[in-house]
Design a protein around this motif. Structure first.
Motif, PDB file in Angstrom:
ATOM      1  N   GLN A 135      70.689 110.428  43.555  1.00 48.08           N
ATOM      2  CA  GLN A 135      71.538 110.121  42.401  1.00 48.08           C
ATOM      3  C   GLN A 135      72.700 109.212  42.811  1.00 48.08           C
ATOM      4  OE1 GLN A 135      71.041 110.607  39.336  1.00 48.08           O
ATOM      5  NE2 GLN A 135      72.946 110.939  38.207  1.00 48.08           N
ATOM      6  N   GLY A 138      71.383 105.810  43.208  1.00 48.41           N
ATOM      7  CA  GLY A 138      70.793 105.224  42.003  1.00 48.41           C
ATOM      8  C   GLY A 138      69.298 104.988  42.150  1.00 48.41           C
ATOM      9  N   THR A 139      68.637 105.809  42.976  1.00 45.42           N
ATOM     10  CA  THR A 139      67.191 105.669  43.117  1.00 45.42           C
ATOM     11  C   THR A 139      66.508 106.905  42.538  1.00 45.42           C
ATOM     12  OG1 THR A 139      66.980 106.856  45.204  1.00 45.42           O
ATOM     13  CG2 THR A 139      67.571 104.538  45.340  1.00 45.42           C
ATOM     14  N   ALA A 140      65.186 106.802  42.447  1.00 48.80           N
ATOM     15  CA  ALA A 140      64.414 107.940  41.954  1.00 48.80           C
ATOM     16  C   ALA A 140      64.389 109.043  43.002  1.00 48.80           C
ATOM     17  CB  ALA A 140      62.988 107.489  41.646  1.00 48.80           C
ATOM     18  N   HIS A 141      64.260 110.289  42.517  1.00 47.46           N
ATOM     19  CA  HIS A 141      64.026 111.416  43.425  1.00 47.46           C
ATOM     20  C   HIS A 141      62.688 112.045  43.066  1.00 47.46           C
ATOM     21  CE1 HIS A 141      65.496 113.544  39.865  1.00 47.46           C
ATOM     22  NE2 HIS A 141      64.749 114.553  40.298  1.00 47.46           N
ATOM     23  N   ARG A 167      51.997 116.153  38.650  1.00 48.43           N
ATOM     24  CA  ARG A 167      51.821 115.022  39.535  1.00 48.43           C
ATOM     25  C   ARG A 167      52.928 114.040  39.184  1.00 48.43           C
ATOM     26  NH1 ARG A 167      48.709 112.925  43.070  1.00 48.43           N
ATOM     27  NH2 ARG A 167      48.754 110.658  43.064  1.00 48.43           N
ATOM     28  N   VAL A 168      53.667 113.603  40.190  1.00 45.91           N
ATOM     29  CA  VAL A 168      54.785 112.700  39.909  1.00 45.91           C
ATOM     30  C   VAL A 168      54.607 111.408  40.683  1.00 45.91           C
ATOM     31  CG1 VAL A 168      56.423 114.566  39.443  1.00 45.91           C
ATOM     32  CG2 VAL A 168      56.215 113.662  41.755  1.00 45.91           C
ATOM     33  N   GLN A 169      55.194 110.369  40.127  1.00 49.97           N
ATOM     34  CA  GLN A 169      55.129 109.081  40.797  1.00 49.97           C
ATOM     35  C   GLN A 169      56.479 108.401  40.670  1.00 49.97           C
ATOM     36  OE1 GLN A 169      51.759 106.756  39.883  1.00 49.97           O
ATOM     37  NE2 GLN A 169      52.437 105.023  41.114  1.00 49.97           N
ATOM     38  N   ALA A 170      56.962 107.852  41.779  1.00 52.34           N
ATOM     39  CA  ALA A 170      58.261 107.196  41.747  1.00 52.34           C
ATOM     40  C   ALA A 170      58.137 105.800  42.331  1.00 52.34           C
ATOM     41  CB  ALA A 170      59.280 107.994  42.550  1.00 52.34           C
ATOM     42  N   PRO A 171      58.782 104.839  41.687  1.00 53.79           N
ATOM     43  CA  PRO A 171      58.810 103.498  42.274  1.00 53.79           C
ATOM     44  C   PRO A 171      59.762 103.498  43.469  1.00 53.79           C
ATOM     45  CG  PRO A 171      60.212 103.584  40.328  1.00 53.79           C
ATOM     46  CD  PRO A 171      59.551 104.926  40.438  1.00 53.79           C
TER      47      PRO A 171
ATOM     48  N   LEU C  85      60.833 112.706  35.467  1.00 55.72           N
ATOM     49  CA  LEU C  85      61.085 113.934  36.207  1.00 55.72           C
ATOM     50  C   LEU C  85      62.566 114.313  36.115  1.00 55.72           C
ATOM     51  CD1 LEU C  85      59.843 116.022  38.204  1.00 55.72           C
ATOM     52  CD2 LEU C  85      60.589 114.519  40.051  1.00 55.72           C
ATOM     53  N   THR C  86      62.830 115.542  35.777  1.00 59.34           N
ATOM     54  CA  THR C  86      64.178 116.126  35.699  1.00 59.34           C
ATOM     55  C   THR C  86      65.033 115.574  34.564  1.00 59.34           C
ATOM     56  OG1 THR C  86      64.121 116.191  38.112  1.00 59.34           O
ATOM     57  CG2 THR C  86      66.124 116.972  37.086  1.00 59.34           C
ATOM     58  N   LEU C 119      71.641 116.630  40.234  1.00 59.62           N
ATOM     59  CA  LEU C 119      71.965 115.465  39.409  1.00 59.62           C
ATOM     60  C   LEU C 119      73.258 115.687  38.621  1.00 59.62           C
ATOM     61  CD1 LEU C 119      68.499 114.338  37.979  1.00 59.62           C
ATOM     62  CD2 LEU C 119      69.700 113.513  40.000  1.00 59.62           C
ATOM     63  N   ARG C 123      76.632 113.512  38.804  1.00 58.63           N
ATOM     64  CA  ARG C 123      77.005 112.818  37.578  1.00 58.63           C
ATOM     65  C   ARG C 123      78.385 113.246  37.079  1.00 58.63           C
ATOM     66  NH1 ARG C 123      73.751 112.527  31.860  1.00 58.63           N
ATOM     67  NH2 ARG C 123      72.265 111.265  33.021  1.00 58.63           N
ATOM     68  N   GLY C 199      62.942 102.285  36.613  1.00 63.79           N
ATOM     69  CA  GLY C 199      62.778 102.173  38.059  1.00 63.79           C
ATOM     70  C   GLY C 199      63.676 103.078  38.867  1.00 63.79           C
ATOM     71  N   THR C 200      64.495 103.888  38.204  1.00 66.00           N
ATOM     72  CA  THR C 200      65.375 104.748  38.988  1.00 66.00           C
ATOM     73  C   THR C 200      65.016 106.208  38.817  1.00 66.00           C
ATOM     74  OG1 THR C 200      66.971 104.915  37.209  1.00 66.00           O
ATOM     75  CG2 THR C 200      67.294 103.137  38.800  1.00 66.00           C
ATOM     76  N   ALA C 201      63.873 106.489  38.216  1.00 64.43           N
ATOM     77  CA  ALA C 201      63.451 107.884  38.098  1.00 64.43           C
ATOM     78  C   ALA C 201      61.946 107.976  38.278  1.00 64.43           C
ATOM     79  CB  ALA C 201      63.836 108.439  36.725  1.00 64.43           C
ATOM     80  N   ALA C 202      61.510 109.137  38.789  1.00 64.23           N
ATOM     81  CA  ALA C 202      60.081 109.373  38.923  1.00 64.23           C
ATOM     82  C   ALA C 202      59.529 109.794  37.571  1.00 64.23           C
ATOM     83  CB  ALA C 202      59.835 110.470  39.953  1.00 64.23           C
ATOM     84  N   SER C 203      58.264 109.479  37.345  1.00 61.46           N
ATOM     85  CA  SER C 203      57.677 109.939  36.088  1.00 61.46           C
ATOM     86  C   SER C 203      56.576 110.951  36.364  1.00 61.46           C
ATOM     87  CB  SER C 203      57.145 108.752  35.290  1.00 61.46           C
ATOM     88  OG  SER C 203      56.366 107.933  36.130  1.00 61.46           O
ATOM     89  N   ILE C 204      56.364 111.815  35.368  1.00 66.33           N
ATOM     90  CA  ILE C 204      55.332 112.838  35.484  1.00 66.33           C
ATOM     91  C   ILE C 204      54.059 112.279  34.874  1.00 66.33           C
ATOM     92  CG2 ILE C 204      54.632 115.142  34.747  1.00 66.33           C
ATOM     93  CD1 ILE C 204      57.617 115.881  34.762  1.00 66.33           C
TER      94      ILE C 204
END
Lengths: 257, 459, 342
Positions: A135, A138-141, A167-171, C85-86, C119, C123, C199-204
Motif C-alpha cells: 500500500q 502503491g502496488t498490488a498485494h 485464484r488471484v492475479q496481480a500485475p 482483491l481486498t 490497507l 490509508r 494496475g495497483t490491485a490484484a484481481s480475483i
C-alpha cells in the motif's frame, strides 16, 4: 525481472525464546538467531524462478540488528544475487507502521518488480507487513498464497477466502507473501556458501532512507509485559486396561463432555 | 512364574507389565518383525535393581534383554518372548572429574549428555556415532560404537577405563578404573565392551576424556570415478591424520540433492567430506595438502572453509545421507568394513551386486576407517524386490569377508547379522566365543539369541 | 460509493463506536467468529458491524449480526469473482469509518482480515495491533492484549494516539454481547473497479467454494479439539482422532509430524506453524508435544494427553495424562461416554 525477498531473522522457535521484562524487547542473547522458516520458502520461490527464467535477479532485504548480516549471508548462499541490510539503533522496538515505512523506503531505493515475503513470521505473528508495504508503494498485494506462478508481467496464485479459495492475479510490480504450502527451501550448499562470500551486501541507516523513527505519527507502544505462568502437569496414569473409563469419568466430572 | 513375583523383589515403580507401555520396549531401530512380547519391563534405577532382576531371572531361567535407548541397528535389544527387558533409561548420572580427566557415568545417559557434561569442564568425549543425540553410553559400550571422528580419535573402547558389571549370577564386579595403565590380570574390561549384553549388564562406566576439540577446517571434494575417490582416500589416510574422512557415492549424492537441493554435482561418482582439527595454521596446511592429494587423484572440484558454521553446512550433505536415502524406500543397513587398501574392491564389488540384483545400493562410508554403510533400498510392497534386497544384503557381507573385512564395524551383530558371524570369524574363534559365553552365562539368560546361536551354544 | 439508505437513530453519543468487520460465507451466513468479534467490541464501546455479502444476502446477515450484539450494521453486496482483491472490503469498512469515526476497528486475524487491517492502517495512518487475544479499556483508551512466543509471555499495547486497528485471534475472546435490534444502513459499491487506479490491485479471477465433507466445527473456534499425532501410526490410524472428535462434537486437529507424514490435511495443523487454538478441552492422541506444538495449544483450559511414551513432553502440560495406547483408550472412552449417555 528483479525480485526482492523480505528476509526475517527470528529467535529459533525450537529453542527457548525470551522477552526482556523491563523493555519488552526480545532478549537477543537468550536464543539462537535463525532464518525464519517461512522466509526460507519465500527465498525458494524466488530462487527457483530465477533458475528457470531468462533474466531474473534475486535481491534480499533484511531490516534488523547487526546479527542479521549472518542470516543474509546464509540466504545469499541459497542463491540470492545481492543483499541489503537496514540496520539502525532507532529501529529497536519498531512497531508495524515504522517497519513497513522502512521496508517500503528500502524497496524504493533497491528497485523491484516483485517482492516476496513469508505470510506470517514465527516471532511477531502479525502477517501485516507485506500488504502495508504494498500500500505504501502503491502496488498490488497478493498475500498468503498457497501456490505462486510468476510470469514476466504478472504474478498469480491461490489463497484462502471466506468459504472457499480464490485464484488471484496481480500485475507487476506487486508484493506477494507465501504460506507453508510452498515447497521446502533448499539447503545452502558448499558452492553457494563459497560464492555468497563474494556477493554484494549493502547496509543502510534510517537517515540513508530518509525515515524518521521519532516522527509524530500514531504508533503502537507496549504498555506491559509479563511472563505467562508455566503450565503445570496434573494427574498422570498408566493404562492398566481401564484408562478409557477413568478418562470418561474425569471429563464428566468436570463437565467437559 | 508371574510378574507379581518380580514386582515383589524390586522397589515400587520399577516393573512395567501393561502391554501398551511394554510395546515401546520391544524393538530397537532394526524393527525386527519377530520381536517377542516380554513378561515384564524393569526400569532399573540402581545397580541393586539390576542385580535383583538378574538374580530373579537366573533362578528361574528367564531371558534378560538389557536395553539402553533402543537406537541399535542390529536388533541387539529386540525383546524375547516371555523374557524381561532390563531398561537402563533411568540410570543416567554423570560425574566429571576434571583432575583425572575422567567421567563416571551410568549406562542410560545419552552420548550427547556425556559430551555436554564434559564440555562444561573444557573436556571432550570423542566417540560420535551419528545417533549421538539419541543413543545411550551403555548401548555404545555394548556395541563398541564408532562414529565420524574415529579415524583420528578411535572408538568407544579406546575411552573406557573401567566398568561395573552385573554378572549372570547377580554378582556385581568392578573392572579397571580411572587409571590409564593397568595390566593386572586378563583385560576383562575389554571383554565386556562390544559383547552386546550377552556376558553381563554394565551398570557404571569410567570414561577417559580429552581436551575439547578445536574448531575444524572442512573440505569437500568430488570425483568422476569411484577408483579415483578410493585411491584419494588411501593416499590421504596413509600420509595425514584428518579428524573426519567420509565418503558418499553417486546414488547417495543424488538422494541428498533430491532432499536438499543444495547444489551437489549429480554426475559425480563420489564425494569426500574431510576435516582437520589441527590448530588453525596447521589445519589450513593439512587441508591444503589434502586438497593437493585430491587433485592428484583427478578430483573434479574441491572446496574448503575454516569457518566452523560453514563447515557444519558442508557436513550437512553427509549428515543428511541416511534420512535422504530413507525417502527412497525401505532400507537394509549394512556396516561392513575392510582394510583400507581393499576399499576400492569393496566399493566396486558392491556396485556389481547392486547391478546383478537390480537393487539400489547407496553407499556411505567412514572411509578413513574402511568402514562402510551400504544402504539397500527396496519397496516393501514388492515381494520380489524385497527378496532380492535380502539376498544382496548377505552377498555384501560375503564380499566383505572375502576381502578380509568384517561384517560389522560399529553396529554390532545383534540378531540381524548372526547368520554371517561363523563365516566371518571362523570355527575356532566361534568356539572361543561359545566357551567364554558358557563360562560367564551358563544358563544363557543374558540376551539369548543375540550374537550367538542358542542352539550352537548348547552343542 | 454512495449511501442509499440512511437512518440515523438516536444514540448515546458519549459511547465510542467500535467498527467490526464481519466476514460472510457464500451461503450468506456470518462466519463463526462474528460473536466474539462483536463481544470484544462491546467491551470497548458500541459495536458497529460492517458486512459485505453476496447479492441478496445482506439483510439477513445484518440481522444475524444483531443477534450477536451489533447495534448498527453497514451492509453492501457484491460478487467475489471478478472483483479486486481486498479492495471491496476496504471500501465498505472505510465508508463506515467515515460515517462513525471509530475509536477502534476489529477484524479477524485471517487472510482477508489482515489485508483489510494493513490497507486501512496505511490509508488512515493509524496504529495497528496484531494477533490480539483480548481487549480492555483504561482511562486513556483501548488496550490490546497479546500472547507472545507461543504464549510464553503476555503483553499489552496501545496506540500513542488515533484509532487502533486490531486483528483478533479467533477463539481467544470469551466475551459475548447481548442481542440487539440493529440499525441497518445499506451501502452501494460502484462495481468492481472502485476507486483504485488500474494496475495497483490484484484481481480475483476465480472462486471455488469449499465443499466441507464433514460437519465438524471449525478448529479455530471449537470448544473442544481432538488432535492426532504421528503416534497414531498411519492415515487410517488417524481416523481414530476423527471418530472421537465426532463423538464429542469437537474440532479436529493434527500435529505437524502427522501432517508431514500425510495423515492429515495441512489445514488441521496446530502449532507454531499452523493454527493456534484456545478450546475448553484439548485432547492430544499420540502427540509427543514438541515446543512447537505446545505453542499452538497450551492456552487450552484443560489438556488431556494419551501417549505410549511416558517421557513425552506433552505430559508436562497435561491436566490428565494417560500413558497408554490411544487405540485401547479411545474406544473405551467412547463406549463409557455412550453408556453414561453423555
Amino acid at each position: 525481472m528483479k525480485i526482492v525477498v523480505l528476509v526475517k531473522e527470528v529467535p529459533d522457535s525450537y529453542g527457548e525464546r525470551k522477552l526482556n521484562l523491563t523493555t519488552g524487547l526480545a532478549e537477543r542473547e537468550a536464543s539462537e538467531k535463525v532464518l525464519d522458516e517461512i522466509t526460507g520458502r519465500a527465498v525458494e520461490v524466488a530462487v527457483s524462478y530465477a533458475e528457470s527464467a531468462q533474466e531474473a535477479e534475486v535481491a534480499l532485504l533484511a531490516v534488523g540488528p547487526a546479527s542479521a548480516e549472518a542470516t543474509l549471508r546464509k540466504t545469499l548462499a541459497m542463491g540470492g544475487d545481492s543483499a541489503h541490510h537496514v540496520v539502525d539503533e532507532g529501529l529497536a522496538g519498531a512497531d508495524l507502521t515504522l517497519t513497513a515505512e522502512v521496508i517500503a523506503a528500502a524497496l524504493e531505493r533497491i528497485g523491484f518488480d516483485l517482492v516476496i515475503a513469508g505470510d506470517v513470521s514465527s516471532d511477531g505473528t502479525g502477517g501485516l507487513i507485506p500488504t502495508m508495504v504494498a500500500q505504501r508503494l502503491g502496488t498490488a498485494h497478493a498475500t498468503s498464497l498457497d501456490a505462486v506462478e510468476i510470469t514476466d508481467s504478472a504474478v498469480a496464485g491461490e489463497r484462502a477466502a471466506y468459504g472457499g479459495t480464490v485464484r488471484v492475479q496481480a500485475p507487476l510490480p506487486a508484493v506477494v507473501s507465501v504460506t507453508e504450502r510452498l515447497p521446502d527451501p533448499r539447503f545452502p550448499g558448499f558452492k553457494g556458501i563459497m560464492s555468497a562470500k563474494k556477493k554484494p551486501l549493502e547496509t543502510y541507516t534510517l537517515a540513508d532512507l530518509g525515515v524518521e523513527a521519532e516522527a509524530d505519527v500514531p504508533r503502537s507502544i507496549m504498555l506491559s509485559v509479563s511472563e505467562t505462568p508455566a503450565r503445570m502437569s496434573g494427574e498422570k496414569i498408566t493404562d492398566d486396561g481401564d484408562a478409557g473409563t477413568r478418562l470418561a469419568e474425569y471429563l464428566i466430572q468436570r463437565r467437559l463432555v | 512364574m508371574s510378574s507379581e513375583e518380580l514386582t515383589s523383589v524390586l522397589p515400587e515403580g520399577r516393573v512395567v507389565t501393561d502391554p501398551a507401555t511394554m510395546d515401546g520396549y520391544r524393538w530397537d531401530r532394526a524393527n525386527d518383525p519377530e520381536a517377542g512380547t516380554p513378561l515384564a519391563v524393569v526400569r532399573a534405577e540402581s545397580t541393586e535393581d539390576v542385580q535383583a532382576t538378574v538374580r530373579f531371572a537366573a533362578e528361574r531361567g528367564i531371558p534378560v534383554v538389557p536395553r539402553g535407548a533402543g537406537s541399535g541397528l542390529s536388533g541387539g535389544s529386540t525383546a524375547v518372548a516371555g523374557g524381561i527387558v532390563l531398561s537402563m533409561e533411568r540410570m543416567r548420572q554423570i560425574q566429571v572429574d576434571p583432575l583425572t580427566r575422567t567421567a563416571v557415568v551410568q549406562p542410560g545417559a545419552f552420548n550427547a549428555e556425556v559430551k555436554a557434561a564434559a564440555g562444561e569442564h573444557g573436556l571432550w568425549y570423542p566417540p560420535d556415532p551419528s545417533s549421538f543425540e539419541i543413543c545411550s553410553i551403555g548401548g555404545n559400550i555394548a556395541t563398541n560404537a564408532g562414529g565420524l571422528c574415529c579415524v583420528k580419535y578411535g572408538v568407544t573402547t579406546d575411552y573406557v577405563l573401567g566398568l561395573e558389571v552385573v554378572l549372570a549370577d547377580g554378582r556385581a564386579v568392578r573392572l579397571g578404573g580411572p587409571r590409564l595403565k593397568d595390566v593386572a590380570g586378563l583385560d576383562l574390561t575389554k571383554l565386556f565392551i562390544g559383547s552386546e549384553g550377552t556376558l553381563g549388564v554394565v551398570t557404571e562406566i569410567t570414561l577417559r576424556l580429552i581436551p575439547t576439540q578445536r574448531p575444524p577446517t572442512t573440505l569437500v571434494a568430488t570425483f568422476k570415478t569411484l577408483d579415483d575417490s578410493t585411491k584419494a582416500v588411501l593416499a590421504i589416510s596413509s600420509s595425514m591424520r584428518p579428524s573426519m574422512l567420509e565418503f558418499m557415492d553417486n546414488p547417495t549424492i543424488n538422494a541428498v540433492e533430491d532432499a536438499t537441493k543444495m547444489g551437489l554435482d549429480r554426475d559425480a561418482a563420489a564425494m569426500l567430506v574431510i576435516q582437520s582439527d589441527e590448530p588453525a595454521e596447521f589445519a589450513t596446511k593439512e587441508i591444503e595438502l589434502i586438497e593437493g592429494l585430491c587433485y592428484q587423484h583427478n578430483a573434479e572440484e574441491v572446496f574448503y572453509t575454516a569457518d566452523p558454521d560453514e563447515g557444519k553446512a558442508f557436513v550437512v550433505a553427509r549428515r543428511m545421507a541416511i534420512p535422504a536415502v530413507e525417502q527412497k524406500g525401505s532400507l537394509l543397513l549394512e556396516d561392513v568394513g575392510v582394510p583400507l587398501p581393499r576399499l576400492g574392491d569393496l566399493v566396486r564389488g558392491i556396485e556389481a551386486i547392486s547391478q546383478n540384483r537390480d537393487i539400489v545400493i547407496a553407499l556411505i562410508a567412514h572411509a578413513g576407517d574402511g568402514n562402510t554403510h551400504p544402504l539397500l533400498v527396496f519397496d516393501p510392497s514388492d515381494e520380489d524386490q524385497k527378496q532380492r534386497a535380502h539376498t544382496a544384503y548377505g552377498e555384501v557381507m560375503d564380499l566383505a569377508i572375502e576381502l578380509g573385512g568384517t561384517i560389522t564395524g560399529e553396529h554390532g551383530v545383534g540378531r540381524l547379522k548372526r547368520p554371517w558371524l561363523a563365516d566371518y570369524i571362523g570355527e575356532d574363534a566361534l568356539d572361543l566365543n561359545h566357551r567364554i559365553k558358557r563360562a560367564l552365562d551358563p544358563g544363557n539368560i543374558l540376551n539369548p539369541g543375540a550374537v550367538l546361536d542358542p542352539v550352537a551354544l548348547q552343542t | 460509493m454512495t449511501m442509499v439508505e440512511q437512518n440515523t437513530p438516536e444514540r448515546n453519543t458519549s459511547e465510542p463506536n467500535i467498527l467490526v468487520f464481519l466476514p460472510v460465507l457464500p451461503s450468506g451466513e456470518l462466519l463463526g467468529s462474528a460473536a466474539e468479534l462483536l463481544g470484544a467490541a462491546s467491551a470497548l464501546g458500541t459495536p458497529v458491524g460492517v458486512i459485505l455479502a453476496p447479492a441478496g444476502k445482506g439483510h439477513a446477515a445484518a440481522e444475524a449480526a444483531g443477534q450477536c450484539g451489533a447495534a448498527r450494521v453497514f451492509t453492501a453486496e457484491h460478487k467475489v469473482t471478478g472483483s479486486l482483491l481486498t479492495t471491496p472490503y476496504l471500501e465498505v469498512v472505510a465508508a463506515a469509518w467515515e460515517a462513525t469515526g471509530p475509536e477502534a476497528v476489529l477484524v479477524p486475524n485471517d487472510v482477508d482480515g489482515r489485508d483489510i487491517a494493513a490497507l486501512l492502517s496505511v490509508r488512515t495512518g493509524s496504529a495497528i495491533a496484531s494477533d490480539v487475544v483480548g481487549v480492555h479499556r483504561d482511562e486513556e483508551g483501548v488496550v490490546a492484549h497479546h500472547s507472545v512466543y507461543g504464549s510464553g509471555y503476555t503483553t499489552e499495547s496501545a496506540p500513542t494516539h488515533g484509532t487502533l486497528i486490531i486483528t483478533l485471534r479467533e477463539g481467544a475472546v470469551d466475551d459475548r454481547a447481548p442481542a440487539a435490534e440493529p440499525v441497518v444502513e445499506t451501502l452501494e459499491l460502484n462495481g468492481a473497479g472502485l476507486d483504485e487506479p488500474p494496475g495497483t490491485a490484484a484481481s480475483i479471477t476465480e472462486f471455488t467454494e469449499s465443499v466441507e465433507a464433514s460437519t465438524r466445527p471449525d478448529l479455530r473456534g471449537a470448544k473442544t479439539v481432538v488432535s492426532g499425532g504421528r503416534g497414531l501410526g498411519s492415515k487410517e490410524g488417524f481416523e481414530l482422532a476423527g471418530q472421537l472428535a465426532d463423538e464429542l462434537g469437537a474440532g479436529l486437529g493434527a500435529s505437524r509430524a502427522a501432517v508431514d507424514a500425510g495423515y492429515a490435511a495441512h489445514s488441521l495443523q496446530v502449532g507454531q506453524t499452523g493454527v493456534t487454538v484456545t478450546p475448553d478441552l484439548y485432547i492430544a492422541l499420540g502427540i509427543s508435544g514438541a515446543v512447537q506444538h505446545q505453542a499452538g495449544m497450551q492456552t487450552a483450559k484443560t489438556i488431556v494427553a494419551v501417549n505410549k511414551d511416558p517421557e513425552a513432553p506433552i505430559f508436562d502440560i497435561a491436566d490428565f495424562g494417560i500413558v497408554g495406547d490411544a487405540f485401547e483408550v479411545v474406544p473405551q472412552l467412547i463406549e463409557t461416554l455412550r453408556a453414561k449417555g453423555q
